[in-house]
Design a protein around this motif. Sequence first.
Motif, PDB file in Angstrom:
ATOM      1  N   ILE A   1       3.473  42.835 -39.685  1.00 40.63           N
ATOM      2  CA  ILE A   1       2.836  42.496 -38.417  1.00 40.63           C
ATOM      3  C   ILE A   1       3.605  43.129 -37.266  1.00 40.63           C
ATOM      4  O   ILE A   1       4.824  43.013 -37.163  1.00 40.63           O
ATOM      5  CB  ILE A   1       2.766  40.967 -38.240  1.00 40.63           C
TER       6      ILE A   1
ATOM      7  N   TYR B   1      -5.980  42.826 -36.835  1.00 43.36           N
ATOM      8  CA  TYR B   1      -6.053  41.416 -37.201  1.00 43.36           C
ATOM      9  C   TYR B   1      -7.494  41.071 -37.597  1.00 43.36           C
ATOM     10  O   TYR B   1      -8.440  41.442 -36.922  1.00 43.36           O
ATOM     11  CB  TYR B   1      -5.613  40.571 -35.998  1.00 43.36           C
TER      12      TYR B   1
ATOM     13  N   TRP C   1      -4.207  38.052 -43.582  1.00 41.22           N
ATOM     14  CA  TRP C   1      -3.260  37.720 -42.516  1.00 41.22           C
ATOM     15  C   TRP C   1      -3.846  36.642 -41.613  1.00 41.22           C
ATOM     16  O   TRP C   1      -3.191  35.632 -41.325  1.00 41.22           O
ATOM     17  CB  TRP C   1      -2.911  38.980 -41.740  1.00 41.22           C
TER      18      TRP C   1
END
Length: 158
Positions: A58, A79, A88
């Motif tokens: 990330i 994302y 995620w």
Amino acid sequence: MAEDLAIHSGSKEEQYIALIPLIRALIAGETNLISNLANISAALKEQFNFFWVGFYLIDGEQLVLGPFQGPVACTRIAYNRGVCGTAWAKEETLIVPDVEEFPGHIACSSLSKSEIVVPLFLQDKCVGVLDVDSEELNTFDEIDEKYLKEILRLLTIA
């Protein structure tokens, strides 16, 4: 320290059981996350000959390509996009028997047919994902999920 990975045969579960102590030894005492992710990727690729094994980490609102084994890959994933971004966002493992049937799948390689993505947690915070792809349909199951999670937990005690 140079290591040779002893490849084990047997059932998938037996292979994972044999591999975990080897990974534990590879990362024991090493505090550099990138080094440990690189060795985990290599060990999984070598043991199972998966098409692609690697990590995305990330960085803000994106996953950025980290250590991996296999052909070149997508560098950034947003994302909640594709299998990795969705795993995620949900902070849960996704097993995809046929990537063509996953809505919004990002095809880094047309050769990838099935996939498992396992979130990587360090100190109870998701910091990335482990992504494993296969050239075959229906490669991954609950056995993979169980042992890949166990392997990632080793990072918290390395």
